[in-house]
Design a protein around this motif. Sequence first.
Motif, mmCIF file in Angstrom:
data_model
loop_
_atom_site.group_PDB
_atom_site.id
_atom_site.type_symbol
_atom_site.label_atom_id
_atom_site.label_comp_id
_atom_site.label_asym_id
_atom_site.label_seq_id
_atom_site.Cartn_x
_atom_site.Cartn_y
_atom_site.Cartn_z
ATOM 1 N N VAL A 22 44.796 50.934 7.440
ATOM 2 C CA VAL A 22 45.208 51.690 6.253
ATOM 3 C C VAL A 22 43.584 52.908 5.511
ATOM 4 O O VAL A 22 43.618 54.318 5.327
ATOM 5 C CB VAL A 22 46.321 51.950 4.942
ATOM 6 N N TYR A 23 43.127 51.793 5.213
ATOM 7 C CA TYR A 23 41.396 52.353 4.077
ATOM 8 C C TYR A 23 41.582 52.681 4.977
ATOM 9 O O TYR A 23 40.112 53.605 4.683
ATOM 10 C CB TYR A 23 41.160 50.449 3.753
ATOM 11 N N VAL A 24 40.524 52.507 5.967
ATOM 12 C CA VAL A 24 39.718 52.976 7.416
ATOM 13 C C VAL A 24 40.510 54.122 7.771
ATOM 14 O O VAL A 24 39.646 54.884 7.448
ATOM 15 C CB VAL A 24 39.388 52.103 8.879
ATOM 16 N N ASN A 25 41.977 54.846 7.761
ATOM 17 C CA ASN A 25 42.287 55.631 8.299
ATOM 18 C C ASN A 25 42.491 56.699 7.275
ATOM 19 O O ASN A 25 42.037 58.395 7.477
ATOM 20 C CB ASN A 25 43.889 55.636 8.675
ATOM 21 N N ASN A 26 42.228 56.470 5.556
ATOM 22 C CA ASN A 26 41.548 57.500 4.729
ATOM 23 C C ASN A 26 40.443 57.892 5.145
ATOM 24 O O ASN A 26 39.938 59.740 4.560
ATOM 25 C CB ASN A 26 42.106 56.625 3.355
ATOM 26 N N TYR A 27 39.883 57.447 5.469
ATOM 27 C CA TYR A 27 38.404 57.635 5.508
ATOM 28 C C TYR A 27 37.931 58.691 6.262
ATOM 29 O O TYR A 27 37.744 59.347 6.260
ATOM 30 C CB TYR A 27 37.025 56.915 5.045
ATOM 31 N N VAL A 28 38.514 58.509 7.566
ATOM 32 C CA VAL A 28 39.014 59.166 8.798
ATOM 33 C C VAL A 28 39.277 60.527 8.479
ATOM 34 O O VAL A 28 39.041 61.692 9.026
ATOM 35 C CB VAL A 28 39.275 58.619 10.001
ATOM 36 N N ILE A 29 40.526 60.693 7.757
ATOM 37 C CA ILE A 29 41.081 62.081 7.595
ATOM 38 C C ILE A 29 39.760 62.603 6.651
ATOM 39 O O ILE A 29 40.177 63.419 7.095
ATOM 40 C CB ILE A 29 42.441 61.657 6.776
#
Length: 122
Positions: free
Chosen positions: A4-11
């Motif tokens: 979830v943490y990495v997904n936020n940065y990807v977005i």
Amino acid sequence: MLNVYVNNYVIVFVFLCIGVLLPVGALMMGRFLRPHISDEAKQMTYESGNNPFHDSRVPFQVHYYMFALLFVIFDVETVFLYPWAVSYDKLGWFALIEMLIFVLMLVLGLVYAWKKKVLRWM
């Protein structure tokens, strides 16, 4: 949790890329699609069809711009009175005193401009 943490940065990264690539792409497309015909009229200072007959740096009085700037300042400042007037019942005495200080500062600015003779129209 890490996903979830990495997904936020990807977005955020994707939106940043889109925010940069769209304007750059639009500018590049405009550069390639526009006509490149350059003639003597395009190189002139004004494209109105009239030949300029004197220098464009004409002396002017700053007084008119000061008058306009004061008008804009007081016009924008009075816009702040409207939300205060609408919600006056909920704000109470503190907001009344705060608005009186605000209006007093506006009046002092107006008196200062009047003393400096900025408001005298020539």
